[in-house]
Scaffold this active site. Structure first.
Site, PDB file in Angstrom:
ATOM      1  N   GLN A  56     -53.390  22.243 164.393  1.00 54.59           N
ATOM      2  CA  GLN A  56     -52.171  21.857 165.181  1.00 54.59           C
ATOM      3  C   GLN A  56     -51.126  21.158 163.979  1.00 54.59           C
ATOM      4  O   GLN A  56     -50.090  20.753 164.735  1.00 54.59           O
ATOM      5  CB  GLN A  56     -52.327  20.950 166.192  1.00 54.59           C
ATOM      6  CG  GLN A  56     -53.323  21.475 167.448  1.00 54.59           C
ATOM      7  CD  GLN A  56     -53.448  20.739 168.597  1.00 54.59           C
ATOM      8  OE1 GLN A  56     -53.302  19.532 168.552  1.00 54.59           O
ATOM      9  NE2 GLN A  56     -53.768  21.389 169.816  1.00 54.59           N
TER      10      GLN A  56
ATOM     11  N   GLY B  32     -60.695  31.892 172.232  1.00 52.87           N
ATOM     12  CA  GLY B  32     -61.244  31.081 173.254  1.00 52.87           C
ATOM     13  C   GLY B  32     -62.337  32.050 174.040  1.00 52.87           C
ATOM     14  O   GLY B  32     -63.258  32.213 173.407  1.00 52.87           O
TER      15      GLY B  32
ATOM     16  N   GLY C 291     -60.893  13.673 164.960  1.00 50.50           N
ATOM     17  CA  GLY C 291     -60.268  14.137 163.808  1.00 50.50           C
ATOM     18  C   GLY C 291     -60.850  15.352 163.438  1.00 50.50           C
ATOM     19  O   GLY C 291     -62.109  15.520 163.168  1.00 50.50           O
TER      20      GLY C 291
ATOM     21  N   THR D  37     -59.863  33.114 166.405  1.00 53.17           N
ATOM     22  CA  THR D  37     -60.825  32.730 167.722  1.00 53.17           C
ATOM     23  C   THR D  37     -59.700  33.076 168.755  1.00 53.17           C
ATOM     24  O   THR D  37     -58.531  32.864 168.836  1.00 53.17           O
ATOM     25  CB  THR D  37     -61.179  31.322 167.755  1.00 53.17           C
ATOM     26  OG1 THR D  37     -60.120  30.369 167.516  1.00 53.17           O
ATOM     27  CG2 THR D  37     -62.248  31.249 166.627  1.00 53.17           C
TER      28      THR D  37
ATOM     29  N   GLN E  75     -53.099  22.758 175.961  1.00 52.89           N
ATOM     30  CA  GLN E  75     -53.371  21.413 175.399  1.00 52.89           C
ATOM     31  C   GLN E  75     -52.158  20.856 174.825  1.00 52.89           C
ATOM     32  O   GLN E  75     -51.171  21.565 174.271  1.00 52.89           O
ATOM     33  CB  GLN E  75     -54.490  21.217 174.214  1.00 52.89           C
ATOM     34  CG  GLN E  75     -55.752  21.330 174.946  1.00 52.89           C
ATOM     35  CD  GLN E  75     -56.949  21.200 173.772  1.00 52.89           C
ATOM     36  OE1 GLN E  75     -56.819  21.486 172.820  1.00 52.89           O
ATOM     37  NE2 GLN E  75     -57.978  20.277 174.156  1.00 52.89           N
TER      38      GLN E  75
ATOM     39  N   PHE F 161     -50.594  14.060 171.034  1.00 51.85           N
ATOM     40  CA  PHE F 161     -49.658  13.254 170.593  1.00 51.85           C
ATOM     41  C   PHE F 161     -50.632  12.541 169.411  1.00 51.85           C
ATOM     42  O   PHE F 161     -51.409  12.032 169.951  1.00 51.85           O
ATOM     43  CB  PHE F 161     -49.003  12.377 171.550  1.00 51.85           C
ATOM     44  CG  PHE F 161     -48.204  12.873 172.666  1.00 51.85           C
ATOM     45  CD1 PHE F 161     -46.771  12.840 172.458  1.00 51.85           C
ATOM     46  CD2 PHE F 161     -48.724  13.439 173.739  1.00 51.85           C
ATOM     47  CE1 PHE F 161     -46.031  13.330 173.293  1.00 51.85           C
ATOM     48  CE2 PHE F 161     -47.855  13.979 174.647  1.00 51.85           C
ATOM     49  CZ  PHE F 161     -46.608  14.173 174.484  1.00 51.85           C
TER      50      PHE F 161
ATOM     51  N   ASP G 120     -63.258  23.187 166.022  1.00 48.81           N
ATOM     52  CA  ASP G 120     -63.985  22.463 164.908  1.00 48.81           C
ATOM     53  C   ASP G 120     -65.522  22.905 164.835  1.00 48.81           C
ATOM     54  O   ASP G 120     -66.032  23.028 163.666  1.00 48.81           O
ATOM     55  CB  ASP G 120     -63.827  21.074 164.931  1.00 48.81           C
ATOM     56  CG  ASP G 120     -62.122  20.713 164.889  1.00 48.81           C
ATOM     57  OD1 ASP G 120     -61.328  21.454 164.234  1.00 48.81           O
ATOM     58  OD2 ASP G 120     -61.928  19.731 165.682  1.00 48.81           O
TER      59      ASP G 120
ATOM     60  N   GLN H 166     -50.305  11.113 187.472  1.00 42.78           N
ATOM     61  CA  GLN H 166     -51.546  10.142 187.357  1.00 42.78           C
ATOM     62  C   GLN H 166     -52.914  10.790 186.562  1.00 42.78           C
ATOM     63  O   GLN H 166     -52.867  11.823 186.503  1.00 42.78           O
ATOM     64  CB  GLN H 166     -52.215  10.128 188.669  1.00 42.78           C
ATOM     65  CG  GLN H 166     -51.290   9.153 189.750  1.00 42.78           C
ATOM     66  CD  GLN H 166     -51.978   8.800 191.169  1.00 42.78           C
ATOM     67  OE1 GLN H 166     -53.031   9.351 191.424  1.00 42.78           O
ATOM     68  NE2 GLN H 166     -51.446   7.915 191.721  1.00 42.78           N
TER      69      GLN H 166
END
Length: 325
Positions: A171, A224, A50, A222, A116, A119, A255, A40
């Site tokens: 990615q 995190g 973007g 980087t 993460q 799609f 970004d 769910q």
């Protein structure tokens, strides 16, 4: 700190980002589902995103001139994204419009450990391969996620034109062949990656980290919540993350880091201070869902650093923290 340019000179500095303008749908889930199962989703909301456009908007929020080279679809104007960018003063004259394809879209799923899965609907981005690199009228050209061959063309043209070139494969890294990556890293001045992408690039190029550090003038990795490391010449500059009380969503933090770093660089700050400012900018973005929802102004950055006891130009507190890393 190096001498800081006058206000008027700073306002004339421009960063042009190359890559995706996208509509993001961001989801937070407890865990990713196993194959052939479902989970769910508590809520879904559309955001402007973007990677390239996140950087462009971040730069504009910090008061520098900003432009973007991208491909969008028939829904770009109706989504409100076009007017939003125009109102921010972002130069979109080099944005290609397709009447047949959708604007790229991303469905981004984040678990409780901030892993993460994304799609991505390529949509109008398929037209990159048909485009020639534009004439760049800026100081830095930042290559974000996008079509590898087009990014290579842009890197080569920007370099020949005397621009500084920044690169973040992001990615879209799996789309790069070894020859593509070799070509592009030899034409960039700054290269940004997270630690996972860094390992993949080394594997793709079949080289060790020291060799990549010798190729790229300034390499930024980087980690995190564990901060970042800047490699330049033989220097290794460790930058801790700026702590926040609540992390809502990490999407877009990278970004914003790039936008903060490159903007600070054009303002005349040294690499350590660029990293500190970049880290601070990312600290705002993770507090709200959406890559552009909580982007700060320059004054916001300086005030937060001051509140954390960090004085840009001296940074006595941070120097002590970094020496302990």
């Amino acid at each position: 700190m190096d001498n800081i340019d006058s206000d008027n000179e700073i306002l004339n500095k421009k960063i042009i980002s190359v890559g995706h303008i996208a509509l993001d749908y961001i989801f937070n889930v407890k865990k990713f589902p196993e194959p052939n199962t479902s989970i769910q989703i508590p809520s879904a909301k559309k955001f402007y995103g973007g990677a390239a456009c996140n950087v462009s908007v971040g730069v504009a929020k910090l008061g520098l001139k900003s432009g973007i080279v991208s491909c969008v679809g028939y829904d770009f104007r109706s989504s409100g994204y076009s007017n939003y960018l125009k109102n921010l003063g972002i130069d979109i004259s080099n944005v290609y419009h397709s009447d047949e394809e959708e604007t790229p879209k991303a469905w981004i799923f984040t678990d409780i450990n901030n892993n993460q899965i994304t799609f991505f609907l390529w949509g109008a981005a398929k037209h990159y391969q048909e485009l020639n690199a534009p004439n760049f009228n800026g100081d830095i050209v930042h290559l974000a996620t996008g079509e590898p061959k087009f990014n290579i063309k842009c890197a080569e043209k920007a370099k020949k034109s005397g621009n500084l070139v920044s690169f973040d494969p992001g990615q879209d890294l799996p789309q790069y062949h070894k020859e593509d990556m070799e070509n592009i890293v030899n034409n960039v001045d700054f290269m940004f990656m997270n630690n996972h992408e860094y390992e993949r690039v080394l594997k793709l190029l079949n080289i060790e980290g020291d060799e990549l550090k010798n190729i790229v003038d300034t390499l930024i990795i980087t980690y995190g919540k564990n901060g970042s490391i800047i490699y330049h010449n033989n220097d290794e500059i460790k930058i801790p993350a700026i702590p926040v009380d609540n992390v809502d969503d990490p999407t877009g933090a990278g970004d914003s880091y790039r936008a903060g770093f490159l903007s600070a660089y054009l303002k005349g700050y040294d690499l350590k201070e660029c990293g500190i400012i970049a880290s601070c900018m990312a600290s705002f973005v993770v507090e709200k869902r959406g890559c552009q929802t909580n982007l700060p102004s320059w004054d916001d950055l300086m005030n937060r650093l001051k509140d954390r006891g960090i004085n840009i130009g001296e940074v006595p507190t941070l120097r002590k923290e970094m020496s302990e890393l």
